[in-house]
Design a protein around this motif. Structure first.
Motif, PDB file in Angstrom:
ATOM      1  N   PRO A  88      17.542   1.645  -8.024  1.00 58.18           N
ATOM      2  CA  PRO A  88      16.913   2.784  -7.339  1.00 58.18           C
ATOM      3  C   PRO A  88      17.773   3.446  -6.274  1.00 58.18           C
ATOM      4  O   PRO A  88      17.571   4.627  -5.970  1.00 58.18           O
ATOM      5  CB  PRO A  88      15.654   2.160  -6.719  1.00 58.18           C
ATOM      6  CG  PRO A  88      15.326   1.011  -7.609  1.00 58.18           C
ATOM      7  CD  PRO A  88      16.650   0.459  -8.032  1.00 58.18           C
ATOM      8  N   ILE A  89      18.726   2.733  -5.676  1.00 56.95           N
ATOM      9  CA  ILE A  89      19.520   3.319  -4.596  1.00 56.95           C
ATOM     10  C   ILE A  89      20.960   3.604  -5.007  1.00 56.95           C
ATOM     11  O   ILE A  89      21.811   3.851  -4.149  1.00 56.95           O
ATOM     12  CB  ILE A  89      19.505   2.415  -3.342  1.00 56.95           C
ATOM     13  CG1 ILE A  89      19.966   0.993  -3.684  1.00 56.95           C
ATOM     14  CG2 ILE A  89      18.136   2.411  -2.714  1.00 56.95           C
ATOM     15  CD1 ILE A  89      20.081   0.094  -2.462  1.00 56.95           C
TER      16      ILE A  89
ATOM     17  N   ARG B   1      14.831   3.499  -0.973  1.00 55.08           N
ATOM     18  CA  ARG B   1      14.219   4.405  -1.940  1.00 55.08           C
ATOM     19  C   ARG B   1      13.027   3.696  -2.584  1.00 55.08           C
ATOM     20  O   ARG B   1      13.147   3.047  -3.622  1.00 55.08           O
ATOM     21  CB  ARG B   1      15.217   4.855  -3.012  1.00 55.08           C
ATOM     22  CG  ARG B   1      14.658   6.025  -3.839  1.00 55.08           C
ATOM     23  CD  ARG B   1      15.637   6.517  -4.886  1.00 55.08           C
ATOM     24  NE  ARG B   1      15.162   7.754  -5.484  1.00 55.08           N
ATOM     25  CZ  ARG B   1      14.237   7.804  -6.452  1.00 55.08           C
ATOM     26  NH1 ARG B   1      13.718   6.696  -6.921  1.00 55.08           N
ATOM     27  NH2 ARG B   1      13.855   8.971  -6.946  1.00 55.08           N
ATOM     28  N   ILE B   2      11.897   3.805  -1.919  1.00 57.52           N
ATOM     29  CA  ILE B   2      10.628   3.280  -2.418  1.00 57.52           C
ATOM     30  C   ILE B   2       9.705   4.475  -2.607  1.00 57.52           C
ATOM     31  O   ILE B   2       9.501   5.269  -1.682  1.00 57.52           O
ATOM     32  CB  ILE B   2       9.993   2.287  -1.428  1.00 57.52           C
ATOM     33  CG1 ILE B   2      10.957   1.147  -1.106  1.00 57.52           C
ATOM     34  CG2 ILE B   2       8.691   1.751  -1.982  1.00 57.52           C
ATOM     35  CD1 ILE B   2      11.300   0.261  -2.264  1.00 57.52           C
ATOM     36  N   SER B   3       9.157   4.626  -3.805  1.00 58.80           N
ATOM     37  CA  SER B   3       8.333   5.802  -4.105  1.00 58.80           C
ATOM     38  C   SER B   3       6.992   5.367  -4.694  1.00 58.80           C
ATOM     39  O   SER B   3       6.777   4.184  -5.003  1.00 58.80           O
ATOM     40  CB  SER B   3       9.068   6.723  -5.078  1.00 58.80           C
ATOM     41  OG  SER B   3       9.422   6.027  -6.271  1.00 58.80           O
TER      42      SER B   3
ATOM     43  N   MET C  93      14.956  -1.519  -2.028  1.00 54.80           N
ATOM     44  CA  MET C  93      14.869  -1.024  -3.401  1.00 54.80           C
ATOM     45  C   MET C  93      13.809  -1.727  -4.242  1.00 54.80           C
ATOM     46  O   MET C  93      13.666  -1.444  -5.425  1.00 54.80           O
ATOM     47  CB  MET C  93      16.226  -1.203  -4.101  1.00 54.80           C
ATOM     48  CG  MET C  93      16.761  -2.615  -4.019  1.00 54.80           C
ATOM     49  SD  MET C  93      18.345  -2.853  -4.857  1.00 54.80           S
ATOM     50  CE  MET C  93      17.795  -2.893  -6.546  1.00 54.80           C
ATOM     51  N   GLY C  94      13.037  -2.613  -3.625  1.00 50.45           N
ATOM     52  CA  GLY C  94      12.094  -3.417  -4.381  1.00 50.45           C
ATOM     53  C   GLY C  94      12.788  -4.630  -4.971  1.00 50.45           C
ATOM     54  O   GLY C  94      14.013  -4.706  -5.043  1.00 50.45           O
ATOM     55  N   ASP C  95      11.986  -5.595  -5.372  1.00 47.23           N
ATOM     56  CA  ASP C  95      12.527  -6.817  -5.969  1.00 47.23           C
ATOM     57  C   ASP C  95      12.904  -6.532  -7.426  1.00 47.23           C
ATOM     58  O   ASP C  95      12.058  -6.154  -8.232  1.00 47.23           O
ATOM     59  CB  ASP C  95      11.478  -7.928  -5.897  1.00 47.23           C
ATOM     60  CG  ASP C  95      12.040  -9.291  -6.293  1.00 47.23           C
ATOM     61  OD1 ASP C  95      13.123  -9.343  -6.895  1.00 47.23           O
ATOM     62  OD2 ASP C  95      11.389 -10.301  -5.988  1.00 47.23           O
ATOM     63  N   ALA C  96      14.177  -6.726  -7.748  1.00 48.19           N
ATOM     64  CA  ALA C  96      14.654  -6.469  -9.112  1.00 48.19           C
ATOM     65  C   ALA C  96      14.767  -7.738  -9.936  1.00 48.19           C
ATOM     66  O   ALA C  96      15.500  -7.786 -10.922  1.00 48.19           O
ATOM     67  CB  ALA C  96      16.007  -5.758  -9.065  1.00 48.19           C
TER      68      ALA C  96
ATOM     69  N   GLY D 215      10.148   0.488  -6.386  1.00 51.80           N
ATOM     70  CA  GLY D 215      11.527   0.945  -6.451  1.00 51.80           C
ATOM     71  C   GLY D 215      11.859   1.368  -7.870  1.00 51.80           C
ATOM     72  O   GLY D 215      12.100   0.526  -8.733  1.00 51.80           O
ATOM     73  N   VAL D 216      11.848   2.671  -8.117  1.00 54.50           N
ATOM     74  CA  VAL D 216      12.019   3.217  -9.465  1.00 54.50           C
ATOM     75  C   VAL D 216      13.405   3.837  -9.595  1.00 54.50           C
ATOM     76  O   VAL D 216      13.835   4.605  -8.721  1.00 54.50           O
ATOM     77  CB  VAL D 216      10.942   4.278  -9.770  1.00 54.50           C
ATOM     78  CG1 VAL D 216      11.059   4.770 -11.206  1.00 54.50           C
ATOM     79  CG2 VAL D 216       9.546   3.723  -9.496  1.00 54.50           C
ATOM     80  N   VAL D 217      14.109   3.536 -10.668  1.00 52.76           N
ATOM     81  CA  VAL D 217      15.411   4.146 -10.919  1.00 52.76           C
ATOM     82  C   VAL D 217      15.219   5.623 -11.247  1.00 52.76           C
ATOM     83  O   VAL D 217      14.399   5.972 -12.104  1.00 52.76           O
ATOM     84  CB  VAL D 217      16.137   3.435 -12.082  1.00 52.76           C
ATOM     85  CG1 VAL D 217      17.359   4.223 -12.534  1.00 52.76           C
ATOM     86  CG2 VAL D 217      16.558   2.025 -11.656  1.00 52.76           C
ATOM     87  N   PRO D 218      15.928   6.520 -10.574  1.00 56.94           N
ATOM     88  CA  PRO D 218      15.787   7.960 -10.840  1.00 56.94           C
ATOM     89  C   PRO D 218      16.052   8.294 -12.300  1.00 56.94           C
ATOM     90  O   PRO D 218      16.980   7.780 -12.916  1.00 56.94           O
ATOM     91  CB  PRO D 218      16.859   8.583  -9.932  1.00 56.94           C
ATOM     92  CG  PRO D 218      17.114   7.581  -8.873  1.00 56.94           C
ATOM     93  CD  PRO D 218      16.921   6.246  -9.517  1.00 56.94           C
TER      94      PRO D 218
END
Length: 357
Positions: free
Chosen positions: A11-12, A29-31, A305-308, A57-60
């Motif tokens: 995400p970042i 980047r948390i949406s 970015m959230g837990d991946a 955390g979503v990848v653009p």
């Protein structure tokens, strides 16, 4: 063994350099995730309107409704492409190398994706790269990724292959997986403040002998040191606190590894906001206080970015190697530890290549 190439999609950042710079800068980047709504909080709890929309955390560029293995594939391709570009490898080289593929742990949702049977084949078809000298697939979880690092070390020592590419990937952002996590009270929401923000990522690392990388004329990002593992008797889904025993078991051998007095001064880990893991780390720091260097810099990118999941281990390694190569690392040695959702705990040491003769 050294890290001599990296590729990252998260995400970042859509490249390793971009993502690692974002981690260092503290970019978040948390949406809001439009495709899933968290289970509602109790009726007597005062919350804002639409408070049950999930933060993630979503990848653009990835659609919210993209599911399962297809979502993982869309993460893996740019990470793999980025590594080839970064490392100066070509498709002709893969016959001399091994692909070590780290996939998510088979939880109740992931089990239905049949990743171990199909994912590698789909990746080869979409990437156009499939003539590997060796392919290893492991439903690893975060801790299992370091087991593949050790397998790479053995393969290189046996001289059966010239290099290894470790590709670790995960995404919590499929509706079936989010539903399972929400019901288990693992997701962070107004209903459950003691949870984690879900994310997704894919990270690829090139592992090879130092002399092989130097002969190819590529930058050395970091030297991979010893690894150790442990088993936690009380897993996160038990409803009880961690004992810290598994992480102590993983860290203790590294503190005696002879890599200097700064072990623990710079620590990278997959703390994700859950009090279970925070308490576990607190217990470990107390028990190993005499031998574990006081942490001056603690990095846990999940808060940005959230837990991946499974990909988090490779991201932590990439972040340390990027700092080493740019000469802004806060300590000469990086301690990386990770905890999986099962009972596995692993830890690893990394050092700057320019600091090793």
């Amino acid at each position: 063994m050294v890290v001599s190439g990296m590729g990252l999609c998260c995400p970042i950042g859509m490249t390793a350099a971009q993502a690692c710079a974002s981690i260092r800068a503290g970019i978040t980047r948390i949406s809001l995730h439009a495709a899933y709504r968290c289970l509602p909080p109790p009726e007597d709890m005062e919350v804002e309107e639409d408070a049950n929309i999930l933060r993630a955390g979503v990848v653009p560029g990835l659609e919210d409704d993209l599911e399962g293995s297809q979502r993982l594939l869309r993460l893996a391709l740019p990470a793999l492409q980025g590594l080839f570009s970064d490392s100066k490898l070509s498709r002709r080289d893969v016959s001399e190398g091994a692909l070590l593929l780290a996939l998510p742990l088979p939880d109740p949702a992931v089990s239905g994706w049949a990743l171990s049977q199909r994912f590698a084949r789909e990746l080869f078809r979409c990437s156009g790269v499939g003539d590997w000298g060796k392919v290893v697939t492991l439903e690893a979880g975060a801790a299992g990724v370091m087991m593949l690092v050790e397998q790479a070390r053995m393969l290189l020592a046996n001289r059966s292959i010239r290099f290894c590419i470790l590709l670790a990937l995960d995404s919590y952002l499929s509706v079936d997986r989010l539903t399972w996590l929400d019901k288990a009270r693992r997701l962070h929401s107004p209903r459950n403040v003691d949870g984690f923000i879900p994310g997704e990522a894919a990270c690829a690392l090139l592992l090879e002998h130092r002399r092989t990388a130097e002969a190819r004329g590529v930058p050395l990002r970091g030297v991979v040191g010893p690894m150790a593992a442990g088993t936690e008797p009380v897993a996160v889904d038990s409803g009880r606190w961690s004992t810290g025993a598994g992480l102590c078991q993983a860290l203790h051998p590294l503190l005696r590894a002879g890599w200097g007095e700064a072990i623990g001064e710079w620590t990278l880990c997959n703390l994700n906001g859950e009090s279970y893991r925070a308490r576990e780390w607190g217990l470990v720091q107390a028990r190993l206080a005499k031998s574990l260097k006081a942490t001056r810099k603690l990095q846990h990118p999940a808060d940005r970015m959230g837990d991946a999941g499974t990909a988090m281990t490779a991201i932590l390694m990439a972040s340390a190697c990027h700092a080493f190569s740019r000469r802004h690392a806060p300590a000469p040695v990086a301690l990386v530890w990770v905890a999986s959702d099962d009972d596995s705990r692993t830890a690893l040491l990394l050092r700057a290549a320019h600091a090793v003769p």
